[in-house]
Design a protein around this motif. Structure first.
Motif, mmCIF file in Angstrom:
data_model
loop_
_atom_site.group_PDB
_atom_site.id
_atom_site.type_symbol
_atom_site.label_atom_id
_atom_site.label_comp_id
_atom_site.label_asym_id
_atom_site.label_seq_id
_atom_site.Cartn_x
_atom_site.Cartn_y
_atom_site.Cartn_z
ATOM 1 N N ALA A 26 0.916 -1.202 0.228
ATOM 2 C CA ALA A 26 0.120 -0.023 0.077
ATOM 3 C C ALA A 26 0.518 1.215 -0.213
ATOM 4 O O ALA A 26 0.347 2.309 -0.513
ATOM 5 C CB ALA A 26 -0.903 0.356 1.429
ATOM 6 N N ILE A 36 -5.554 1.636 -3.670
ATOM 7 C CA ILE A 36 -6.242 1.770 -2.431
ATOM 8 C C ILE A 36 -7.553 2.563 -2.833
ATOM 9 O O ILE A 36 -8.578 2.931 -2.537
ATOM 10 C CB ILE A 36 -5.426 2.196 -1.687
ATOM 11 N N GLU A 41 -13.076 1.645 2.989
ATOM 12 C CA GLU A 41 -12.972 3.039 3.307
ATOM 13 C C GLU A 41 -11.482 3.729 3.687
ATOM 14 O O GLU A 41 -10.603 3.339 3.790
ATOM 15 C CB GLU A 41 -14.185 2.622 4.071
ATOM 16 N N LEU A 42 -12.135 5.339 3.676
ATOM 17 C CA LEU A 42 -11.214 5.734 3.837
ATOM 18 C C LEU A 42 -11.035 6.147 5.116
ATOM 19 O O LEU A 42 -12.230 6.421 6.030
ATOM 20 C CB LEU A 42 -11.315 6.939 3.266
ATOM 21 N N ASN A 43 -9.958 6.227 5.952
ATOM 22 C CA ASN A 43 -10.184 6.229 7.498
ATOM 23 C C ASN A 43 -8.426 7.102 7.983
ATOM 24 O O ASN A 43 -7.628 6.943 7.141
ATOM 25 C CB ASN A 43 -10.734 5.306 7.963
ATOM 26 N N SER A 90 -6.177 6.416 8.845
ATOM 27 C CA SER A 90 -5.348 5.044 8.888
ATOM 28 C C SER A 90 -4.292 5.118 7.307
ATOM 29 O O SER A 90 -3.174 4.735 6.605
ATOM 30 C CB SER A 90 -4.211 3.323 9.594
ATOM 31 N N VAL A 91 -5.792 4.825 6.801
ATOM 32 C CA VAL A 91 -6.021 4.884 5.215
ATOM 33 C C VAL A 91 -4.930 6.036 4.783
ATOM 34 O O VAL A 91 -3.881 6.451 4.245
ATOM 35 C CB VAL A 91 -6.608 5.117 4.432
ATOM 36 N N ILE A 116 -0.975 6.265 5.078
ATOM 37 C CA ILE A 116 -0.693 5.642 4.242
ATOM 38 C C ILE A 116 -0.246 6.525 3.210
ATOM 39 O O ILE A 116 0.869 6.558 2.058
ATOM 40 C CB ILE A 116 -1.304 4.431 3.680
ATOM 41 N N GLU A 158 -10.566 13.803 6.001
ATOM 42 C CA GLU A 158 -9.369 12.923 6.723
ATOM 43 C C GLU A 158 -7.917 13.513 6.332
ATOM 44 O O GLU A 158 -7.132 14.257 5.714
ATOM 45 C CB GLU A 158 -8.763 11.761 5.543
ATOM 46 N N MET A 195 -12.707 8.474 9.340
ATOM 47 C CA MET A 195 -14.216 8.359 9.437
ATOM 48 C C MET A 195 -14.925 7.983 8.367
ATOM 49 O O MET A 195 -13.528 7.614 6.813
ATOM 50 C CB MET A 195 -14.150 9.901 8.862
ATOM 51 N N SER A 228 -15.491 7.749 4.427
ATOM 52 C CA SER A 228 -16.092 8.149 3.043
ATOM 53 C C SER A 228 -16.816 7.773 2.293
ATOM 54 O O SER A 228 -17.218 8.544 1.453
ATOM 55 C CB SER A 228 -14.524 8.537 2.688
ATOM 56 N N MET A 255 -19.328 1.242 2.186
ATOM 57 C CA MET A 255 -18.431 -0.186 1.083
ATOM 58 C C MET A 255 -20.122 -1.218 1.129
ATOM 59 O O MET A 255 -21.158 -1.047 1.929
ATOM 60 C CB MET A 255 -17.952 -0.485 3.110
#
Lengths: 426, 558, 488
Positions: A46, A55, A65-67, A69-70, A73, A112, B1, B3, B6
């Motif tokens: 990643a 991603i 999903e975007l969070n 931790s993503v 990255i 984010e 959060m 976005s 899913m």
């Protein structure tokens, strides 16, 4: 453009991992075969150019999903462009850097945010520079140099010092020396002084596009007011943004944009800058990403099927500034250049870019130390580069790791040879 | 959060199992973040599923050493999880085929542990790529076999677990045949060292004492992750009489390599297939060549100038020049250890070529093509450029065998491809696009028919499975082992045509992996395939082949 | 063990079953291996018969020991560990196919070197030979046992020159390896241009590798294809004698890396004399006249520009020789290059050349790398000294294999009946000492099995699983390798 507009780029990834390696024909050793600091430091796929595209595609397809931790990255990347350049050695239909920029903008849209980046943007908004230094002190570096003030006068050449040079006391002599070299050559030089602002490029890289656009407009108006036909900047970051981002945003400065090394090299060629003193030094040269591959001028947007895009419109990184700094360096009597394994468009990044230095300084220093080790392996007595961000992080990294290798801005050596004694670090 | 909403759900790993993985490799080196996992799930290359995603692993781990790999495998055994190794990871073969699989990314195990210069071998870890090994070997006057998939690939992975063919096979053999030893973490977590290594005697000999476990480890293809994880291996290196570093400027199309003293790069063309074949047999018997491949003009043009091919292929005359006049050619790099040797080799090559009515053009010392192309062949560096035409490609290979059979396969492949090109199912590369190589300075070789397609064109994506079946059936008709021997969808059909090989593979799997911890989807599993979308005549041929070729109790049909 | 002659006769015909004690006697003892108790001998004529024999063996608990070569037996792999039925494959002796274009022969186990060499020669090809194989040695068995060939450049992998095989496993199942596995029968494959040239596979196993070196404990081989090479149009042999092995090693490394030369072997004076002596009684005399060590190498020219090929090879080899401080010669005492050329292309004269000088011999051989050979030579010399064994009665043969990456290192103890006990003691202690010094007994015959397998318990555990899979009832050559006792 939105992330979805890059779906075809993202789903074009074959996962060949070429984005992780120096172009294969140029791999010269086990040790220095890789090109991407992020994947080298964090190892999960990643963290590669390919991985970040996956991603993006995964999010768009509702698989993940975007969070926080993503987002981390996505942002743990210097935006150095090495992955893009490597990918484009082999194929035409993916603009990896654009996908990475779009992912960052998407993160900002989705809220984010990286705390350190928010702080940087706040500072930028407040003080017009990414370091959060007082705006009023931006022009202090030029005291006593007798430069024209473009707020009240016109000039032939507008010198845009950039944020890092304007405020970093360690680099002040270098900056002043650059200006003195030009003045000595009879250049009609002006600056904006305290009115100079950030170019906005860093904000764009962090995903804050509105801010970037505002700063572009700001600089545009200053250039216009100055009447300058040429803009010279010693900031490699700024150079790339002016050459690529601005025209891409439709912000035409209406003047020639040169990096200071280009300009000095031109002066040397014209005989206006005479490099007489010998500087006996075996050096190696680090290509700043934003002067090199990312410094390639904007060519054109291609909205059609990228498989059909003419090669001439592909951003390959090869049209960046590689030769002029080397020509200038090797024109200094006594200087001998030995190259590292990763150079030109496949150069390894210094580690400072993309908001990494501010948010994850340990990663920036790790990246810089990798480069210092490569430099050391050439047997060079010093590392020379042409970007204040690179110089800063290299010096900090060397201090941290105890690796003994002097780091010079190219201008430092030019000054020595030209007999300008302002530099304190030589 | 969140976005995006899913829209899909996936298996997840239990906290307890995850903690065990963290304990095995360190928390920093484990992830179950879906976005990270999808980095191992997107596998479009040689994947005929239009979705291009394979099964998502439930976690990915990054071990740093054999002991950590063992701990991961043991944790999988304890928690009823499967595992699948992953090195450089290009191609569908690296992906998982089951739910609840832990992907073992061997990226941190990337060292060259030893190069024994005298005895010509290197000991390497999984994430060492071909280009790295070659670069280090060349410094010592040695060279490493690089597979056709290119220098980004792991030599360990191809030699232990994949295939192993390359353009340099004529001088540097085949991945599996180059293996001199392996360290192998079995599916139960125990380590088995193959050959002299297990006796504590070093990495030099792969077989014995007595029977060779190398034959259990893999065959013409590897177990593709189905039998455990290979953590180190020893591979043969070969003589390299060139410079320690091939001085090259530029990166690809702009590359210019300084010609080494005793190297020649020949492009040869022949009037017809028979003369090409004859010349190849003569070259094999003369023990010539460092690099050898058939020159597939369509492939070359589509790789280096895809727009050009798309434009000129509309012009009948130019198309004919490419597809007919230049059809029967080969590319040969000769490397001599002395001036006398290179003069001899070149003289023999010229005699062979002229004797078959062919033309030979030296392009290294005398023309520009060689300096531009030579690294692309020595290092196989141009391979990812095959994506230029459409974004993806796939391949159809059949059993390596006598050169004549490989040329037959190329011709058969051309016919199959032409039909699919005509119906708009794949890209037009003039149909004749074989990747061919010779082995071991001999007269047996390799042919895989490459086909390029538009990665974003649903019609092209829909062609892939039918092409997979059609090529498999064609191989059966020609008595050649198809690539699909490693594919769960056709194993049930093909295995009985080849001595029920898969029954033995199942037994091997069982005795090494009683708890079924390895992901065996590409090793010995059999799954159903929906043939309803396959052309009726292909289905009929398949039925006929099953009736004709399936072994009886007495053995193969006569 | 019940030996039901009638049931065996029902499979192979009564004329192909023998209880002749004189005949069976040759399977009672070989080299250091003794104690064989062959009860019966059967001579199958087809794969189908072999499969029936294996099925019968499984049902009746019979120990089948497959054997293809004529005596003398020297390794002991076909000397049963106890009672057994000898399955004599020498009757399956067809040269099924000789494919000149693809340089492949398909042979049955009974085809001997003596028989195959002239047939192959007529086709303009040559057999890849071990050094002076027994005249009645099965070519298939030689390859199956990974006997080293004398031309390292053609030894790409340990399977060479064996390519594809037809196997009957200990389960009675039939299997084919390499490209012979199909799809299709041999005839169908031939019709499609196939030559059974690819040794790998089928699919994701390589049973030929598993069966090679297994001393008949896992499967019986019904036929194999064999890699052949082009017969040179010019072939010259050279000798490089020298007092120092280190210099010849240096020369060998230099030459083999760029694949120079064809035949390439290194012999001690004793071994060279034994190999070359026309009159075995002159071996001592000849050995005394020879340099302590000699490289024997060949250079060849083929169809195209053969003189030019030979010329560049000779020149390049001369340069390497000079760099290594050695010099080539066209003869050694008692042997010309021409004679050596014939020796390298022929089976042994009768009696077997190693037995000729003193009447008896024992070999100790294993794999190592060339740079480690001097160490093993000193170990051997020390062992000989310890046992008061005359050093001149130990011959040494160094055969580079895998294109020079390994060597087969062979010590031969020559003795007469008076010295048998001493030789036996030396054999045992030297084997032990060499093993401790790092000898890799990759072909662990007789007592070497314990030495070899004691070093690799993980391999033993895996091999036993393989044995359970391929020969679950233990009917194939019971008691060999690691398939009986626990290894300490």
């Amino acid at each position: 453009m939105a992330l979805a507009d890059y779906k075809r780029d993202m789903e074009g990834c074959s996962r060949c991992s070429s984005c992780k390696w120096v172009p294969f024909n140029q791999i010269k050793s086990w040790r220095f075969a890789k090109n991407c600091p992020s994947i080298c430091r964090y190892n999960f796929h990643a963290y590669s150019g390919s991985g970040r595209m996956i991603i993006g595609n995964s999010i768009l397809e509702g698989r993940s999903e975007l969070n926080d931790s993503v987002a981390e990255i996505i942002f743990r990347c210097q935006m150095c462009g090495a992955c893009d350049t490597a990918c484009k050695v082999y194929r035409d239909d993916i603009d990896l850097t654009e996908v990475l920029l779009e992912l960052r903008a998407y993160c900002i849209e989705q809220g984010e945010l990286i705390v350190e980046h928010m702080a940087m943007i706040d500072a930028l908004k407040r003080e017009d520079n990414v370091l959060g230094e007082p705006k009023a002190r931006r022009g202090e570096w030029a005291q006593g140099l007798g430069l024209k003030d473009i707020n009240s006068e016109t000039c032939e050449v507008l010198f845009h010092a950039g944020c890092r040079y304007s405020y970093d006391p360690d680099l002040r002599d270098t900056l002043r020396g650059q200006v003195r070299l030009m003045l000595q050559a009879g250049v009609d030089l002006g600056i904006a002084g305290a009115e100079e602002s950030c170019c906005g490029g860093r904000a764009y890289e962090l995903g804050y596009r509105g801010e970037a656009e505002n700063y572009a407009d700001d600089l545009l108006s200053r250039v216009k007011a100055s009447g300058a036909r040429t803009l010279v900047t010693p900031c490699a970051d700024g150079y790339a943004h002016l050459k690529f981002l601005y025209p891409r945003m439709g912000k035409e400065l209406g003047c020639e944009v040169l990096h200071v090394t280009q300009y000095l090299q031109r002066l040397a060629q014209q005989g206006k800058l005479r490099l007489r003193e010998s500087v006996p030094l075996l050096v190696t040269y680090h290509d700043p990403c934003h002067l090199g591959r990312m410094g390639e001028p904007f060519l054109a947007d291609w909205r059609e099927d990228k498989l059909q895009r003419p090669m001439s419109l592909k951003r390959s990184g090869r049209k960046g500034i590689f030769d002029e700094p080397r020509d200038l360096l090797t024109s200094i009597p006594g200087v001998e250049l030995t190259e590292m394994e990763r150079i030109r468009e496949y150069s390894w990044c210094c580690g400072a870019g993309g908001g990494v230095l501010e948010a994850w300084p340990d990663f920036a220093l790790w990246t810089a130390n990798e480069r210092l080790e490569e430099a050391k392996a050439t047997g060079a007595e010093a590392l020379v580069t042409a970007c204040p961000w690179c110089v800063r992080v290299f010096r900090d990294a060397a201090a941290e790791s105890g690796l003994e290798l002097p780091v010079y801005d190219l201008a430092d050596l030019v000054m020595l040879s030209a007999g300008i004694t302002e530099t304190a670090r030589a | 959060m969140t976005s995006e909403t899913m829209t899909q759900s996936f298996e997840t790993i239990s906290d307890e199992a995850y903690r065990d993985l963290e304990a095995a490799v360190g928390a920093e080196y484990v992830s179950r973040e879906p976005g990270v996992l999808d980095g191992y799930t997107w596998q479009p290359t040689i994947n005929d599923d239009p979705a291009k995603w394979v099964k998502r692993p439930v976690a990915v781990v990054l071990p740093s050493c054999t002991e950590e790999v063992q701990e991961v495998v043991r944790a999988c055994n304890r928690h009823g999880l499967k595992f699948k190794a992953f090195s450089t990871g290009w191609g569908v073969y690296s992906g998982c085929t089951y739910d609840n699989v832990v992907q073992v990314d061997l990226r941190r195990m990337n060292r060259i542990l030893e190069i024994d210069e005298k005895n010509m071998y290197a000991v390497i870890e999984p994430y060492n790529c071909g280009a790295q090994l070659q670069a280090e070997a060349m410094k010592l006057g040695l060279n490493a076999h690089i597979i056709g998939a290119g220098p980004a690939c792991s030599p360990l992975a191809s030699a232990t677990s994949g295939w192993g063919v390359g353009w340099d096979g004529v001088y540097m053999s085949y991945g599996h045949r180059n293996l001199l030893g392996a360290e192998w973490v079995l599916p139960d977590g125990e380590v088995l060292r193959v050959g002299s290594l297990d006796s504590g005697l070093g990495w030099f000999s792969p077989d014995g004492p007595g029977p060779s476990l190398r034959g259990i480890m893999r065959g013409s293809a590897g177990a593709l992750g189905g039998l455990g994880i290979f953590t180190k291996c020893s591979l043969k290196l070969y003589n390299w009489p060139g410079p320690p570093h091939m001085k090259t400027e530029g990166v690809m199309l702009d590359a210019q390599t300084e010609p080494p003293e005793h190297m020649r790069f020949h492009l040869c063309f022949f009037p017809d297939r028979a003369s090409l074949d004859e010349a190849v047999y003569k070259m094999g018997e003369s023990e010539l060549a460092y690099i050898f491949t058939r020159t597939a003009v369509g492939a070359y043009v589509n790789t280096f100038a895809p727009h050009l091919l798309q434009n000129v292929s509309r012009t009948r005359a130019f198309r004919d020049v490419l597809s007919k006049t230049l059809k029967w050619g080969c590319t040969i790099i000769l490397v001599g250890n002395s001036e006398d040797e290179i003069v001899f080799q070149e003289a023999v090559l010229k005699e062979i070529v002229s004797g078959q009515g062919g033309l030979s053009m030296e392009t290294m010392q005398a023309a520009a093509i060689g300096p531009m192309m030579v690294m692309n062949f020595l290092r196989v560096s141009a391979i990812p450029m095959v994506f230029r035409a459409g974004g993806l490609f796939s391949t159809a290979l059949a059993r390596n065998e006598a050169w004549d059979t490989q040329m037959d396969w190329a011709e058969k492949g051309e016919k199959i491809k032409q039909r699919w090109i005509d119906r708009g199912g794949i890209l037009d590369d003039l149909a004749d696009n074989p990747f061919m190589a010779l082995y071991e300075q001999n007269t047996w070789g390799h042919c895989e028919e490459i086909f390029q397609y538009n990665a974003r064109d649903p019609k092209h994506l829909a062609s892939l499975e039918p092409l997979f079946v059609e090529f498999s059936v064609a191989a059966m008709e020609m008595c050649m082992e198809p690539l699909s021997v490693t594919d769960a969808r056709l194993r049930e059909v093909i295995s009985p045509m080849m001595g029920h090989y898969n029954e033995w593979q199942k037994k091997i799997s069982l005795f090494l992996d009683a708890r079924r911890a390895a992901d065996t989807g590409m090793y010995c599993d059999e799954v159903d395939i929906d043939l309803s979308k396959i052309d009726p005549e292909i289905r009929e041929t398949l039925d006929r082949m099953v009736a004709k070729l399936t072994w009886s109790e007495e053995g193969p049909p006569s | 063990m019940a030996m039901d002659k009638d049931k065996l006769s029902a499979i192979v015909g009564s004329e192909n079953v023998s209880e002749d004690p004189d005949l069976l006697a040759t399977w009672r003892q070989a080299g250091p291996v003794s104690g064989g108790e062959p009860q019966l001998l059967v001579r199958p004529r087809s794969t189908a018969e072999v499969r029936e024999l294996v099925k019968l063996a499984r049902a009746e608990g019979i120990n089948l020991v497959f054997s293809s070569s004529a005596p003398p037996r020297v390794r002991g792999d076909s000397v049963p560990a106890g009672e057994a039925v000898i399955v004599d494959m020498s009757g399956m002796d067809e040269l099924v196919r000789l494919d000149r274009r693809n340089k492949v022969a398909l042979i049955e186990p009974g085809v001997t070197f003596e028989r195959l060499i002239p047939e192959v020669d007529k086709a303009g090809l040559k057999v890849l030979m071990p050094l002076l194989p027994k005249r009645g040695k099965s070519v298939l068995a030689s390859a199956l046992e990974r006997e080293p060939i004398t031309i390292p450049k053609y030894h790409w992998d340990m399977t060479d020159p064996m390519l594809c095989t037809e196997l009957v496993f200990g389960t009675g199942d039939l299997f084919r390896t390499g490209s012979a596995a199909g799809p299709g029968s041999l005839e169908q494959q031939w019709a499609a241009g196939g030559a059974q040239k690819n040794p790998m596979g089928p699919a994701q196993t390589d049973f030929v590798r598993v069966v090679q070196g297994s001393q008949g404990t896992l499967a019986a081989v019904m036929w194999c294809t064999l890699k052949l090479e082009v017969k040179p149009s010019i072939h010259r042999i050279y000798f490089v004698p020298d007092a120092r092995l280190s210099r010849l090693s240096d020369f060998t490394y230099r030459a083999l890396r760029p694949k120079l030369g064809d035949e390439w072997l290194i012999l001690s004076a004793r071994q060279l004399a034994t190999v070359t002596a026309e009159d075995p009684s002159r071996v001592d005399e000849l050995a005394a006249q020879m340099a302590p060590w000699t490289v024997v190498y060949g250079v060849s020219g083929y169809e195209y520009l053969p003189e030019m090929r030979v010329a560049y090879q000779e020149k390049d080899l001369a340069a390497h020789a000079q760099a290594a401080g050695v010099m080539a010669a066209s003869e050694v005492p008692g042997c010309s290059a021409k004679r050596m050329e014939r020796i390298l292309a022929s089976p042994s004269p009768e009696p077997y050349y190693k037995a000729a000088p003193k009447g008896a011999f024992m070999d100790i051989f294993f794999l190592t790398t060339l740079d480690r050979v001097p160490h093993f030579v000193s170990v051997m010399e020390a062992e000989a000294g310890k046992h008061g064994y005359p050093p001149e009665r130990v011959g040494t043969y160094i055969q580079p294999i895998q294109q020079g990456r390994n060597v087969h290192l062979e010590f031969t103890l020559y003795y007469d009946s008076a010295d048998a006990a001493k030789a036996g003691e030396l054999f045992t202690s030297a084997s032990q000492a060499l093993s401790e010094a790092g000898a890799f007994f990759s072909r662990p015959y007789g007592p070497w099995a314990d030495l070899a397998y004691a070093r690799c318990p993980d391999t033993v555990a895996a091999l036993r699983k393989v044995k359970d899979m391929l020969d679950p009832d233990g009917v194939l050559n019971r008691g060999k390798l690691c398939f009986t006792r626990e290894v300490v």
